[in-house]
Design a protein around this motif. Sequence first.
Motif, short mmCIF file in Angstrom:
data_model
loop_
_atom_site.label_atom_id
_atom_site.label_comp_id
_atom_site.label_asym_id
_atom_site.label_seq_id
_atom_site.Cartn_x
_atom_site.Cartn_y
_atom_site.Cartn_z
N ILE A 130 0.83 -1.22 0.00
CA ILE A 130 0.00 0.00 0.00
C ILE A 130 0.86 1.27 0.00
CG2 ILE A 130 -1.63 1.31 1.45
CD1 ILE A 130 -2.93 -1.43 2.10
N GLY A 131 2.04 1.15 0.59
CA GLY A 131 2.90 2.32 0.65
C GLY A 131 2.65 3.16 1.89
N SER A 132 2.56 2.49 3.04
CA SER A 132 2.40 3.23 4.30
C SER A 132 3.51 2.79 5.26
CB SER A 132 1.03 2.95 4.92
OG SER A 132 0.96 1.62 5.36
N LYS A 133 3.75 3.62 6.26
CA LYS A 133 4.82 3.29 7.20
C LYS A 133 4.41 2.12 8.10
CE LYS A 133 7.96 5.69 10.35
NZ LYS A 133 8.21 6.97 11.04
N TYR A 134 3.19 2.15 8.57
CA TYR A 134 2.74 1.10 9.49
C TYR A 134 1.50 0.39 8.98
CZ TYR A 134 5.64 3.64 12.82
OH TYR A 134 6.69 4.26 13.44
N CYS A 135 1.38 -0.87 9.34
CA CYS A 135 0.15 -1.64 9.13
C CYS A 135 -0.07 -2.46 10.39
CB CYS A 135 0.29 -2.56 7.92
SG CYS A 135 -1.04 -3.77 7.80
N ILE A 136 -1.30 -2.46 10.89
CA ILE A 136 -1.62 -3.20 12.10
C ILE A 136 -2.85 -4.06 11.83
CG2 ILE A 136 -2.27 -3.00 14.54
CD1 ILE A 136 -0.95 0.11 13.56
N LEU A 137 -2.70 -5.37 11.95
CA LEU A 137 -3.82 -6.29 11.68
C LEU A 137 -4.76 -6.36 12.89
CD1 LEU A 137 -1.75 -8.92 9.77
CD2 LEU A 137 -3.95 -8.09 8.94
N THR A 138 -6.04 -6.54 12.60
CA THR A 138 -7.07 -6.62 13.64
C THR A 138 -8.05 -7.75 13.30
OG1 THR A 138 -8.62 -5.18 12.50
CG2 THR A 138 -6.98 -4.09 13.85
N GLY A 185 -13.44 10.61 -4.49
CA GLY A 185 -13.26 12.01 -4.86
C GLY A 185 -11.81 12.38 -4.57
N ASP A 186 -11.46 13.63 -4.80
CA ASP A 186 -10.08 14.08 -4.60
C ASP A 186 -9.70 14.06 -3.11
OD1 ASP A 186 -7.70 15.41 -4.41
OD2 ASP A 186 -8.27 17.04 -5.77
N PRO A 187 -8.83 13.12 -2.70
CA PRO A 187 -8.51 12.99 -1.28
C PRO A 187 -7.78 14.21 -0.72
CG PRO A 187 -7.71 11.09 -2.53
CD PRO A 187 -8.11 12.13 -3.52
N GLU A 188 -7.08 14.93 -1.59
CA GLU A 188 -6.39 16.14 -1.11
C GLU A 188 -7.40 17.18 -0.66
OE1 GLU A 188 -3.31 16.30 -0.56
OE2 GLU A 188 -2.48 14.66 -1.77
N LYS A 189 -8.52 17.25 -1.40
CA LYS A 189 -9.58 18.19 -1.02
C LYS A 189 -10.18 17.81 0.32
CE LYS A 189 -11.51 20.01 -5.30
NZ LYS A 189 -12.42 19.62 -6.38
N ILE A 190 -10.34 16.51 0.52
CA ILE A 190 -10.93 16.05 1.78
C ILE A 190 -9.97 16.36 2.93
CG2 ILE A 190 -11.82 14.03 3.03
CD1 ILE A 190 -11.99 12.89 -0.05
N ARG A 191 -8.68 16.17 2.65
CA ARG A 191 -7.67 16.46 3.67
C ARG A 191 -7.68 17.94 4.06
NH1 ARG A 191 -1.99 13.66 2.97
NH2 ARG A 191 -1.69 15.17 1.31
N LEU A 199 -9.04 -1.87 -1.54
CA LEU A 199 -7.71 -2.48 -1.68
C LEU A 199 -7.47 -2.70 -3.17
CD1 LEU A 199 -5.19 -3.56 -0.27
CD2 LEU A 199 -6.34 -5.76 0.02
N GLY A 200 -6.39 -2.10 -3.69
CA GLY A 200 -6.12 -2.17 -5.12
C GLY A 200 -6.62 -0.95 -5.89
N SER A 201 -7.11 0.07 -5.17
CA SER A 201 -7.59 1.29 -5.83
C SER A 201 -6.74 2.49 -5.43
CB SER A 201 -9.06 1.55 -5.49
OG SER A 201 -9.88 0.62 -6.15
N TYR A 202 -6.58 3.41 -6.39
CA TYR A 202 -5.61 4.49 -6.23
C TYR A 202 -6.23 5.83 -6.61
CZ TYR A 202 -2.38 0.58 -6.15
OH TYR A 202 -1.74 -0.59 -5.81
N TRP A 203 -5.57 6.89 -6.16
CA TRP A 203 -5.85 8.25 -6.65
C TRP A 203 -4.52 8.79 -7.15
CZ3 TRP A 203 -9.93 11.34 -7.65
CH2 TRP A 203 -9.66 12.69 -7.90
N ARG A 218 -1.51 6.84 -6.15
CA ARG A 218 -1.25 6.64 -4.72
C ARG A 218 -2.42 5.86 -4.10
NH1 ARG A 218 -0.23 11.57 -0.51
NH2 ARG A 218 -0.80 10.42 1.37
N HIS A 219 -2.09 4.85 -3.32
CA HIS A 219 -3.12 3.94 -2.82
C HIS A 219 -4.11 4.65 -1.90
CE1 HIS A 219 -5.16 0.35 -1.46
NE2 HIS A 219 -4.46 -0.36 -2.32
N LEU A 220 -5.41 4.39 -2.11
CA LEU A 220 -6.43 4.95 -1.23
C LEU A 220 -6.25 4.38 0.18
CD1 LEU A 220 -9.55 4.81 -3.60
CD2 LEU A 220 -8.15 6.80 -3.02
#
Length: 361
Positions: A48-56, A137-143, A161-165, A168-170
């Motif tokens: 995904i391209g993130s620093k951390y992932c935590i399974l639950t 929608g545009d995630p930068e706008k939401i941010r 999972l498998g979708s991008y903007w 960059r992975h959603l």
Amino acid sequence: MRRDFIPQMEPWFDGRELRAVSNYMRSGGWVTEFKQTQRLERELAKFIGSKYCILTNNGTVSLILALLAVGIRPGDEVIVPNMTMIATANAAKLLGAEPVLVDIEEETRCLDLRLARQAVSKKTKALIYVPLNGRSGDPEKIRRFCRRHQLWFIEDAAQALGSYWQERHLGTFGDVGSFSLSTQKIITTGQGGFLITNSDDFAHKIRRLKDFGRARGGIDLHDSVGYNFKFTDIQAVIGLEQLKKLPWRIRRKREIWRLYEKLLSPLKPVKLLQTDTSQTTPWFIDIFVADPDSLLEFLKQKGVGARRVYPAVNSQKCYRAEGRFPVSKKHGQQGLWLPSGPELTNKEIKYVCEVIKSLYT
Ligand SMILES: *Cc1c(COP(=O)(O)O)cnc(C)c1O
């Protein structure tokens, strides 16, 4: 080859998962989460391209953990789209917070930011954005919106999972992103979910929250209150095999969408949403028709599984919220999910489309 009944969706495993579980059980592992879970977390974070992932345990628990991590408390308000799997709203409810339902926009069928503006109050602490069916929608706008209104930005990316903007992975745009590995999703461990974040602080908080609030593993000292939202290594070895299949499944799901689109677009009564398959991997094939129940029944008679999309959240008995939600209402009333599993053959897809065509012509 066409099967006698084409399911709307089913989990898909083969000998690789079987061997992985068998090897793991022979290795004398402790079954609960440990090295295999850590491995799956590293692999998911890398994908995904993130620093951390935590399974639950699952995607609902992931959302609850995300809300706990950002400090949602009883009485707080959380903005939630009125068209989503019910778990998005329920996660806020469990913490005694109030999900504030906001209608979706026509184009993406995701939260309408213009309406969200009107829904912000002094009590609003977070916004959960749901990239519904992998569209966003545009995630930068939401941010920017969340920053302006001082809201935590949580992405419920369970269907993304498998979708991008823009490549960059959603799920990576918010403070915390939440995913599900339930049997319906593109890859599965039966039950399961995970959170991604780039924040050291949130990652640390979430790890403590899911392990009884332990200061660190293996000791019974608790500086904070926490719970047991842990994964298991049996699931992790299944997940590692599923993850290896994900790149192919993404390509295949996109191909499946394009084939349905090609075959169904000449049919006037059937509407498909504009979908950019260079970025979006549709989780399910969603179509919109005037009378989805008749089509559902007709498909069933012809050996094809389908399923109504979610009703608008406000129309569910457990919410019954007043208000005008025209887009989510229409979405819920007209939507139908067609067979969507990655194992579908082109022949099966053509058959499904022929059946639909025969009803409408
Ligand atoms: C599947 C899903 C969930 C819930 O995930 P579980 O693992 O079933 O608890 C939450 N939100 C959305 C948008 C989903 O699609």
